[in-house]
Design an enzyme around this catalytic site. Structure first.
Site, PDB file in Angstrom:
ATOM      1  N   GLY A 206       1.104  -1.475   0.412  1.00 21.07           N
ATOM      2  CA  GLY A 206      -0.042  -0.304  -0.031  1.00 21.07           C
ATOM      3  C   GLY A 206       1.279   0.945  -0.076  1.00 21.07           C
ATOM      4  N   TYR A 207       0.511   2.095  -0.187  1.00 23.76           N
ATOM      5  CA  TYR A 207       0.528   3.338  -0.031  1.00 23.76           C
ATOM      6  C   TYR A 207       0.871   4.420   0.674  1.00 23.76           C
ATOM      7  CZ  TYR A 207       2.902   2.171  -4.529  1.00 23.76           C
ATOM      8  OH  TYR A 207       2.928   1.205  -5.020  1.00 23.76           O
ATOM      9  N   LEU A 208       1.763   4.780   1.953  1.00 21.04           N
ATOM     10  CA  LEU A 208       1.088   6.310   2.937  1.00 21.04           C
ATOM     11  C   LEU A 208       1.489   8.135   1.930  1.00 21.04           C
ATOM     12  CD1 LEU A 208       3.981   4.694   4.909  1.00 21.04           C
ATOM     13  CD2 LEU A 208       1.144   4.576   5.305  1.00 21.04           C
TER      14      LEU A 208
END
Length: 155
Positions: free
Chosen positions: A28-30
């Protein structure tokens, strides 16, 4: 801390017969801003955090920094990520002096299969397997950060 890689579509699943390793990956991407991405990844039972810079004009070269973190930290950080977590299986296929990483996507990106090869220099010569198709290195639609927001099944 420089990443040089090229991406390709795949023409058949023959690569699976040549794979020496497969790895389950959830990421996932912060932060998925085009200038920089901050990615959290769980690969098998290990966690990683990665920062990538914007690619050059060809899309082959960009800054990359990665650090292993605990599985527990990665699981907690995944919960903070932007919507659109990527789920895929990666196959490692050695060819000559290089290793192709072939990602078979699941979930909202099911049906997409991409190969990447990391190079030591931009003009590095490498052996191209028969199952390697169209190069998509400079097509942002095939970046994982893009796929997390606009999945392949919605194209």
């Amino acid at each position: 801390m420089q990443e040089i890689e090229r991406k390709f579509l795949i023409t058949s699943t023959a690569f699976k017969q040549e794979a020496t390793v497969s790895q389950k990956i959830v990421q996932g991407y912060l932060n998925s801003h085009p200038e920089r991405t901050v990615r959290v990844r769980i690969k098998n039972e290990k966690g990683y955090i990665t920062i990538k810079g914007k690619g050059d004009k060809t899309g082959t070269t960009r800054f990359e920094w990665e650090k292993e973190i605990s599985l527990e930290e990665a699981q907690a950080l995944i919960q903070l990520c932007e919507l659109g977590v990527i789920d895929k299986t990666r196959y490692l296929i050695p060819k000559g002096n290089h290793i192709f990483e072939v990602d078979v996507f699941e979930g909202e990106n099911k049906g997409l299969i991409l190969a990447e090869i990391e190079l030591s220099k931009v003009n590095d010569v490498f052996e191209k397997p028969d199952w390697l198709g169209l190069e998509v290195t400079n097509d942002e639609r095939y970046y994982n950060a893009y796929l997390s927001k606009k999945p392949f099944t919605s194209w």
